[in-house]
Scaffold this active site. Structure first.
Site, PDB file in Angstrom:
ATOM      1  N   GLU A 108       4.066  18.767  14.280  1.00 34.89           N
ATOM      2  CA  GLU A 108       5.289  18.305  13.618  1.00 34.89           C
ATOM      3  C   GLU A 108       6.572  18.893  14.192  1.00 34.89           C
ATOM      4  O   GLU A 108       7.602  18.239  14.201  1.00 34.89           O
ATOM      5  CB  GLU A 108       5.223  18.610  12.116  1.00 34.89           C
ATOM      6  CG  GLU A 108       4.185  17.810  11.342  1.00 34.89           C
ATOM      7  CD  GLU A 108       4.543  16.335  11.216  1.00 34.89           C
ATOM      8  OE1 GLU A 108       5.706  15.983  11.501  1.00 34.89           O
ATOM      9  OE2 GLU A 108       3.664  15.541  10.852  1.00 34.89           O
ATOM     10  N   SER A 392     -10.354 -23.071  -6.429  1.00 31.95           N
ATOM     11  CA  SER A 392      -9.642 -24.010  -7.292  1.00 31.95           C
ATOM     12  C   SER A 392      -8.692 -23.277  -8.226  1.00 31.95           C
ATOM     13  O   SER A 392      -8.951 -22.154  -8.669  1.00 31.95           O
ATOM     14  CB  SER A 392     -10.632 -24.816  -8.121  1.00 31.95           C
ATOM     15  OG  SER A 392     -11.488 -25.548  -7.287  1.00 31.95           O
TER      16      SER A 392
END
Length: 394
Positions: A108, A392
């Site tokens: 980092e 459907s």
């Protein structure tokens, strides 16, 4: 004739000297103008920086150690989920392995121990990488201290990504460095970051993923945890495809080698271990979401809410939001029971994805991501993620 020639040569020589002096004077004026403009820009930038810094929010120790919780409500304002509300274990300095701190710094903020909150070398390197396309525009210049400040006092909404916010972030990072040691700042960060699946802090993550404390994890497991904050969902070791988690773990190990924290032999040995080794399906001593609602029931709906928030520029894992949704909890429970208990399917391998809408206003009031999904949090949501034709409609 000879004198005339000498006179002509002398005049030419003088003309050349004059031209050179004129060119030299012009260059000097241009350089002075450029230098003046640079100085003015520096003074103006400094003035703007301190103007923005003067209105920066206050930051205290409690801000650095507190946990932001996003609360999600149904259509009756009942709490259905709290991100980060699991049992949170705050790791003290002597409970955090040195290897984890080294891993976090390596991946980092490699110059963490050399800067004072803001790293100008890192910023210039990031700008150069972005300009020349070496980072696809993704290279960042924020230090670990700036990231901690961002997690503690700022929103990550797109509307808040401004020059003013960045100036205030830098100013507060400098102040944090003046009041806390590097070791303390690392402790704050390790206990603050989001680690996926609704949990915060690497000690809590150690329990959630491995059922152990940080001090009991091996190098491979620590490297994975150190790399997860960049994209906790992407690098989640619980998903079926662990390719990206493995790649990120190996990136951390290689960064540790470059920083001389471990040898290449140690990195190779750790990289040979599967990222799924030692995972605890019962999630250690970490409790549920802190609500009366079964998280499995609302999981697909909550996951989609989080995706919508992130699409709008918010970070629900660190912004501490209160989110009101259209979820009808009764309909959601009925949908879950139908898929997992009440409706007979041909076999257990058959799956379903359902989104229920209110025909009067089109609001989505319930959602099913699948059947028998197990203990995975925010897993595949077939209602929105499967590339299949819909059935459907009623």
């Amino acid at each position: 004739m000879s004198n005339d020639n000498q006179s002509t040569r002398s005049e030419r020589h003088n003309n050349n000297d004059n031209q050179q002096r004129n060119v030299g004077g012009l260059i000097k004026k241009i350089l002075l103008w450029v230098a003046g403009i640079v100085v003015l820009l520096m003074v103006a930038s400094a003035a703007l920086f301190f103007y923005y810094a003067s209105s920066a929010p206050k930051i205290s120790r409690s801000d650095l150690t507190s946990q932001s919780i996003t609360t999600i409500y149904d259509d009756q304002n009942r709490v259905i989920s709290r991100l980060g509300a699991q049992k949170r274990e705050y790791a003290k300095d002597n409970q955090i392995p040195k290897q984890l701190k080294n891993a976090v710094v390596s991946i980092e903020d490699r110059r963490f121990y050399k800067h004072h909150g803001v790293d100008t070398i890192r910023i210039l390197g990031a700008a150069t990488s972005n300009v020349f396309g070496r980072s696809a525009g993704m290279q960042g210049g924020s230090t670990l201290t700036q990231q901690l400040v961002k997690l503690s006092v700022f929103s990550t909404a797109a509307s808040d990504r401004t020059l003013k916010r960045k100036a205030q972030e830098a100013w507060l990072a400098i102040n944090v460095e003046q009041h806390f040691s590097k070791s303390q700042i690392l402790d704050f960060y390790i206990n603050k970051v989001y680690m996926g699946n609704g949990i915060y802090g690497m000690q809590t993550a150690a329990q959630y993923y491995y059922g152990k404390d940080l001090k009991d994890l091996d190098l491979s497991q620590l490297a994975l945890l150190a790399g997860m904050p960049q994209s906790p969902t992407y690098y989640n070791p619980l998903v079926s495809n662990t390719k990206y988690a493995t790649q990120r773990r190996n990136e951390v190990l290689n960064a540790m080698v470059r920083s001389n924290y471990i040898t290449q032999s140690q990195a190779n040995q750790a990289a040979s271990e599967s990222v799924t080794a030692g995972l605890d399906p019962d999630h250690g001593n970490i409790s549920g979401s802190g609500t009366a609602v079964d998280s499995k029931v609302v999981d697909p709906y909550v996951k989609q809410v989080l995706a919508d928030l992130q699409a709008q520029g918010y970070n629900p894992y660190s912004d501490g939001l209160k989110v009101h949704t259209n979820l009808n909890l009764d309909a959601q429970q009925h949908l879950y029971d139908a898929a997992n208990k009440n409706v007979q399917f041909q076999n257990d391998k058959m799956q379903a994805g359902v989104a229920v809408t209110d025909p009067h206003n089109g609001q989505i009031i319930a959602m099913l991501g699948g059947r028998h999904t197990g203990n995975v949090v925010y897993g595949l949501n077939r209602a929105v993620q499967s590339n299949r034709s819909s059935g459907s409609t009623a």
